[in-house]
Design a protein around this motif. Structure first.
Motif, PDB file in Angstrom:
ATOM      1  N   ARG A  36       0.928  -1.432  -0.098  1.00 30.05           N
ATOM      2  CA  ARG A  36       0.045  -0.233  -0.018  1.00 30.05           C
ATOM      3  C   ARG A  36       0.860   1.422  -0.199  1.00 30.05           C
ATOM      4  N   GLU A  37       1.834   1.208   0.723  1.00 24.44           N
ATOM      5  CA  GLU A  37       2.886   2.534   0.921  1.00 24.44           C
ATOM      6  C   GLU A  37       3.578   2.494  -0.473  1.00 24.44           C
ATOM      7  N   ILE A  42       4.216   5.673  -5.726  1.00 25.86           N
ATOM      8  CA  ILE A  42       4.208   5.806  -7.200  1.00 25.86           C
ATOM      9  C   ILE A  42       3.355   6.820  -7.599  1.00 25.86           C
ATOM     10  N   GLU A  43       2.045   6.786  -6.818  1.00 25.37           N
ATOM     11  CA  GLU A  43       1.020   8.056  -6.957  1.00 25.37           C
ATOM     12  C   GLU A  43       1.909   9.385  -6.607  1.00 25.37           C
ATOM     13  N   ARG A  49       5.373  14.561 -11.189  1.00 24.97           N
ATOM     14  CA  ARG A  49       5.791  14.654 -12.475  1.00 24.97           C
ATOM     15  C   ARG A  49       4.628  15.632 -13.356  1.00 24.97           C
ATOM     16  N   GLN A  50       3.361  15.396 -12.905  1.00 27.23           N
ATOM     17  CA  GLN A  50       2.278  16.241 -13.484  1.00 27.23           C
ATOM     18  C   GLN A  50       2.451  17.576 -13.250  1.00 27.23           C
ATOM     19  N   PRO A  95      -0.081  11.437  -1.589  1.00 23.60           N
ATOM     20  CA  PRO A  95      -1.091  10.542  -0.835  1.00 23.60           C
ATOM     21  C   PRO A  95      -0.556   9.779   0.469  1.00 23.60           C
ATOM     22  N   SER A  96       0.816   9.832   0.693  1.00 24.96           N
ATOM     23  CA  SER A  96       1.433   9.433   2.022  1.00 24.96           C
ATOM     24  C   SER A  96       1.440  10.322   3.040  1.00 24.96           C
TER      25      SER A  96
END
Length: 172
Positions: A36-37, A42-43, A49-50, A95-96
């Motif tokens: 999950r981490e 990755i997200e 990058r976006q 998200p983390s």
């Protein structure tokens, strides 16, 4: 006539089965937490990058200059949102991270400076942005966006090579 009773499990057999299930759960749950981490990392890298792509569109429209950190170092990324180079508010938070802010002024990423995009001698090793210190649990991971818009992740506490890649390119 003989009494036909279905076979039953003894208490010992049931306790053994329960103990095995507990051991299996104890082995699987940490793996699920780690995966999950990894997904969150990755997200987070994708979101960084976006933002980097938005910065490059900004630079294309403003004579190859990246957003300036002047006059206020806390408002440097707002032009990307105000001028619609980055339109998704959720991109500003990792998200983390324990704090989820959808505001460029309170971004989960640290911007390392401004200047001309073309002044870099080696865009693939000159970093532009990275995660803030406490984005990932245990501070064991950081994503870094480079001037050529690739993102690398690593453990800055364990790798001296990764620490050296944090240096920003020189502003003319």
């Amino acid at each position: 006539m003989k009494n036909l009773r279905p076979p039953r499990f003894s208490l010992v057999e049931l306790l053994i089965v329960i103990a095995i299930l507990v051991l299996l759960a104890a082995m699987v749950l940490p793996m699920l937490a780690r995966s999950r981490e990894r997904t969150r990392r990755i997200e987070c890298a994708r979101q960084l990058r976006q933002i980097g792509l938005g910065m490059m569109m900004y630079a294309n429209d403003f004579d190859n200059y990246l957003p300036s950190i002047l006059p206020s170092p806390t408002r440097y990324l707002e032009p990307l949102a105000e001028l619609n180079y980055v339109t998704e508010d959720r991109l500003w938070s990792c998200p983390s991270s324990s704090v989820q802010e959808n505001d460029p002024e309170l971004s989960a990423f640290a911007y390392l400076g401004s200047g001309m995009r073309d002044s870099s001698r080696n865009p693939s090793s000159d970093s532009v942005m990275h995660d803030i210190y406490d984005n990932h649990p245990g501070n064991e991971w950081n994503n870094v966006l480079y001037l050529d818009i690739h993102v690398e992740g690593g453990n800055p506490l364990r790798s001296l090579d990764f620490q050296n890649k944090y240096e920003s390119f020189a502003t003319p």
